[in-house]
Design an enzyme around this catalytic site. Structure first.
Site, PDB file in Angstrom:
ATOM      1  N   LYS A   1      40.033  -0.292  -6.860  1.00 53.06           N
ATOM      2  CA  LYS A   1      39.076   0.815  -6.923  1.00 53.06           C
ATOM      3  C   LYS A   1      39.324   1.761  -5.746  1.00 53.06           C
ATOM      4  O   LYS A   1      39.557   1.319  -4.616  1.00 53.06           O
ATOM      5  CB  LYS A   1      37.640   0.293  -6.873  1.00 53.06           C
ATOM      6  CG  LYS A   1      37.297  -0.709  -7.970  1.00 53.06           C
ATOM      7  CD  LYS A   1      35.831  -1.107  -7.944  1.00 53.06           C
ATOM      8  CE  LYS A   1      34.954   0.017  -8.449  1.00 53.06           C
ATOM      9  NZ  LYS A   1      33.534  -0.406  -8.593  1.00 53.06           N
TER      10      LYS A   1
ATOM     11  N   GLU B   1      37.225   3.633  -4.156  1.00 55.11           N
ATOM     12  CA  GLU B   1      36.182   3.608  -3.123  1.00 55.11           C
ATOM     13  C   GLU B   1      36.294   2.423  -2.173  1.00 55.11           C
ATOM     14  O   GLU B   1      35.559   2.351  -1.179  1.00 55.11           O
ATOM     15  CB  GLU B   1      34.788   3.630  -3.755  1.00 55.11           C
ATOM     16  CG  GLU B   1      34.528   2.516  -4.738  1.00 55.11           C
ATOM     17  CD  GLU B   1      34.766   2.924  -6.178  1.00 55.11           C
ATOM     18  OE1 GLU B   1      33.968   2.522  -7.041  1.00 55.11           O
ATOM     19  OE2 GLU B   1      35.750   3.648  -6.440  1.00 55.11           O
TER      20      GLU B   1
ATOM     21  N   SER C   1      38.828   1.781  -0.290  1.00 54.20           N
ATOM     22  CA  SER C   1      39.700   2.098   0.840  1.00 54.20           C
ATOM     23  C   SER C   1      39.346   3.478   1.363  1.00 54.20           C
ATOM     24  O   SER C   1      38.789   4.317   0.645  1.00 54.20           O
ATOM     25  CB  SER C   1      41.177   2.047   0.434  1.00 54.20           C
ATOM     26  OG  SER C   1      41.461   2.986  -0.589  1.00 54.20           O
TER      27      SER C   1
ATOM     28  N   VAL D   1      39.320   6.027   5.407  1.00 54.77           N
ATOM     29  CA  VAL D   1      39.561   6.146   6.842  1.00 54.77           C
ATOM     30  C   VAL D   1      38.244   6.469   7.529  1.00 54.77           C
ATOM     31  O   VAL D   1      37.524   7.382   7.110  1.00 54.77           O
ATOM     32  CB  VAL D   1      40.601   7.242   7.158  1.00 54.77           C
ATOM     33  CG1 VAL D   1      40.678   7.494   8.664  1.00 54.77           C
ATOM     34  CG2 VAL D   1      41.975   6.858   6.623  1.00 54.77           C
ATOM     35  N   SER D   2      37.926   5.709   8.567  1.00 57.56           N
ATOM     36  CA  SER D   2      36.758   6.002   9.401  1.00 57.56           C
ATOM     37  C   SER D   2      36.979   5.403  10.778  1.00 57.56           C
ATOM     38  O   SER D   2      37.674   4.387  10.922  1.00 57.56           O
ATOM     39  CB  SER D   2      35.470   5.445   8.776  1.00 57.56           C
ATOM     40  OG  SER D   2      35.561   4.057   8.559  1.00 57.56           O
TER      41      SER D   2
ATOM     42  N   LYS E   1      40.499   4.377  11.823  1.00 60.73           N
ATOM     43  CA  LYS E   1      41.163   3.250  11.169  1.00 60.73           C
ATOM     44  C   LYS E   1      41.248   3.493   9.663  1.00 60.73           C
ATOM     45  O   LYS E   1      40.274   3.912   9.032  1.00 60.73           O
ATOM     46  CB  LYS E   1      40.392   1.942  11.411  1.00 60.73           C
ATOM     47  CG  LYS E   1      40.118   1.599  12.875  1.00 60.73           C
ATOM     48  CD  LYS E   1      41.373   1.173  13.591  1.00 60.73           C
ATOM     49  CE  LYS E   1      41.065   0.612  14.978  1.00 60.73           C
ATOM     50  NZ  LYS E   1      40.514   1.625  15.915  1.00 60.73           N
TER      51      LYS E   1
ATOM     52  N   THR F   1      35.163  -6.370  -2.070  1.00 59.71           N
ATOM     53  CA  THR F   1      33.743  -6.535  -2.383  1.00 59.71           C
ATOM     54  C   THR F   1      33.587  -7.287  -3.699  1.00 59.71           C
ATOM     55  O   THR F   1      34.524  -7.385  -4.496  1.00 59.71           O
ATOM     56  CB  THR F   1      33.042  -5.169  -2.478  1.00 59.71           C
ATOM     57  OG1 THR F   1      33.727  -4.346  -3.432  1.00 59.71           O
ATOM     58  CG2 THR F   1      33.026  -4.465  -1.129  1.00 59.71           C
TER      59      THR F   1
ATOM     60  N   GLU G   1      62.248  -4.558  -3.086  1.00 64.45           N
ATOM     61  CA  GLU G   1      60.970  -4.802  -2.402  1.00 64.45           C
ATOM     62  C   GLU G   1      61.204  -5.518  -1.084  1.00 64.45           C
ATOM     63  O   GLU G   1      61.973  -6.476  -1.017  1.00 64.45           O
ATOM     64  CB  GLU G   1      60.056  -5.646  -3.288  1.00 64.45           C
ATOM     65  CG  GLU G   1      58.760  -6.068  -2.638  1.00 64.45           C
ATOM     66  CD  GLU G   1      57.883  -6.926  -3.546  1.00 64.45           C
ATOM     67  OE1 GLU G   1      56.953  -7.572  -3.019  1.00 64.45           O
ATOM     68  OE2 GLU G   1      58.118  -6.951  -4.765  1.00 64.45           O
TER      69      GLU G   1
ATOM     70  N   GLU H   1      52.531 -10.769   4.103  1.00 62.40           N
ATOM     71  CA  GLU H   1      51.511 -11.172   3.138  1.00 62.40           C
ATOM     72  C   GLU H   1      50.724 -12.271   3.854  1.00 62.40           C
ATOM     73  O   GLU H   1      51.037 -13.451   3.739  1.00 62.40           O
ATOM     74  CB  GLU H   1      52.147 -11.681   1.840  1.00 62.40           C
ATOM     75  CG  GLU H   1      52.817 -10.594   1.030  1.00 62.40           C
ATOM     76  CD  GLU H   1      53.385 -11.086  -0.284  1.00 62.40           C
ATOM     77  OE1 GLU H   1      53.290 -10.356  -1.284  1.00 62.40           O
ATOM     78  OE2 GLU H   1      53.934 -12.210  -0.322  1.00 62.40           O
TER      79      GLU H   1
END
EC number: 3.2.1.81
Length: 328
Positions: free
Chosen positions: A119, A121, A123, A125-126, A129, A135, A188, A193
């Site tokens: 989704k 929402e 991820s 930036v605030s 960071k 969730t 890849e 991980e």
């Protein structure tokens, strides 16, 4: 202006031109939004499907030595070979101090297997960071709501990228990787991980183990090898030796040297390496994501109650620095 100052000025102009040339080329190579989702897909159970090939060569050319000097902050790239220098690639570098830069990054939301639901929402930036948060959703199958952030630009060897990351303390892979292709045909490189809180009681080393590897797939024929490193093996002087992935920020890097040689770094030190059984031929995107699956190789399924705990359910990225190796 004396001759010395003129020389310095000329050198500065050359470096600036070199940097601008690299960024211009990367902008040309950036993939369009419509192609982003098609550019990368992989199964959530690949670890089971593609075990490490025991016959593949492992690169031992860089190891931690007692008398070596390392920048434990991870801010300094490895020493460049003679006649070469590192030039930062601005399109693939970010301090995340000015919000989510949509010129550099996109939210690529194709799903892994259940219970993952990507989704936008989850991820953002605030506070300087980049974050990816897991969730609990209402869907009975896809209840692990999370996100993925991917670079718009692509890059090729020889290059070095390093990111400062603090992991979510849930049973999930906190990832930092490079990729281009789909399940049947791709190149890849998985820098990490990491799972600091495995639920399966079967991965006792995971809180300190840097799970690093490569996949090279051509027409469903997979070549793979891992260069896993335990942070308890860092040099004694390194303040992050033995510190779990969720307890502090660590720096994770990879020097993609050439078509086959890949050297990983942890907190400024060499940390495992691999040599590909086939030449890498694709330019790669840089990616972070956070995901889980009910499998012992990941460490076991995330616990639902952990997804409501904002103290442990978020992966945080402080910065990323990416460099191209060029002739002096």
């Amino acid at each position: 202006m004396n001759l010395t100052k003129m020389a310095v000025f000329a050198a500065s102009l050359f470096c600036l031109a070199c940097k601008n040339d690299i960024d211009t080329e990367l902008e040309k190579k950036s993939i369009p939004e419509s192609e982003i989702q098609k550019s990368e897909e992989k199964l959530p159970n690949e670890e089971e499907l593609t075990p490490t090939d025991p016959d593949e060569e492992t690169n031992k050319e860089e190891t931690v030595t007692a008398n070596a000097t390392y920048d434990f902050t991870g801010n300094t790239p490895p020493p460049a070979p003679q006649g070469m220098k590192w030039v930062k690639i601005s399109q693939l570098s970010d301090e995340f101090n000015n919000g989510f830069n949509t010129d550099k990054w996109t939210k690529s939301l194709w799903n892994y297997g259940v219970p993952v639901q990507m989704k936008a929402e989850n991820s953002g930036v605030s506070d300087g960071k980049l974050w990816i948060k897991a969730t609990l959703g209402n869907d009975p199958e896809r209840w692990f709501e999370t996100s993925r952030v991917m670079s718009k630009a692509q890059v090729n060897y020889p290059m070095y990228t390093v990111s400062r990351i603090k992991g979510a303390h849930i049973s999930a892979y906190n990832t930092f990787w490079l990729n281009n292709g789909n399940i049947s045909n791709r190149n890849e490189i998985d820098v990490i991980e990491n799972n600091s809180n495995p639920s399966c009681n079967c991965q006792p080393d995971f809180p300190w183990q840097m799970n690093s590897q490569y996949f090279h797939v051509v027409n469903d024929d997979t070549k793979r090898n891992k260069g896993n490193f335990d942070n308890r093996e860092l040099s004694d002087a390194n303040p992050l030796k033995g510190v779990a992935w969720n307890e502090e920020y660590h720096t994770f890097g990879v020097w993609w040297k050439d078509a086959t040689h890949i050297q990983f770094y942890l907190d400024g030190e060499p940390a495992g390496s691999v040599v590909s059984a086939r030449d890498f031929t694709r330019e790669l995107n840089i990616i972070w994501d956070l995901w889980t699956v009910d499998a012992d190789w990941l460490g076991g399924l995330a616990k639902k109650e952990h997804l409501s705990n904002n103290n442990i359910n978020t992966m945080k990225i402080d910065w990323i620095h990416t460099y191209q190796l060029v002739e002096e």
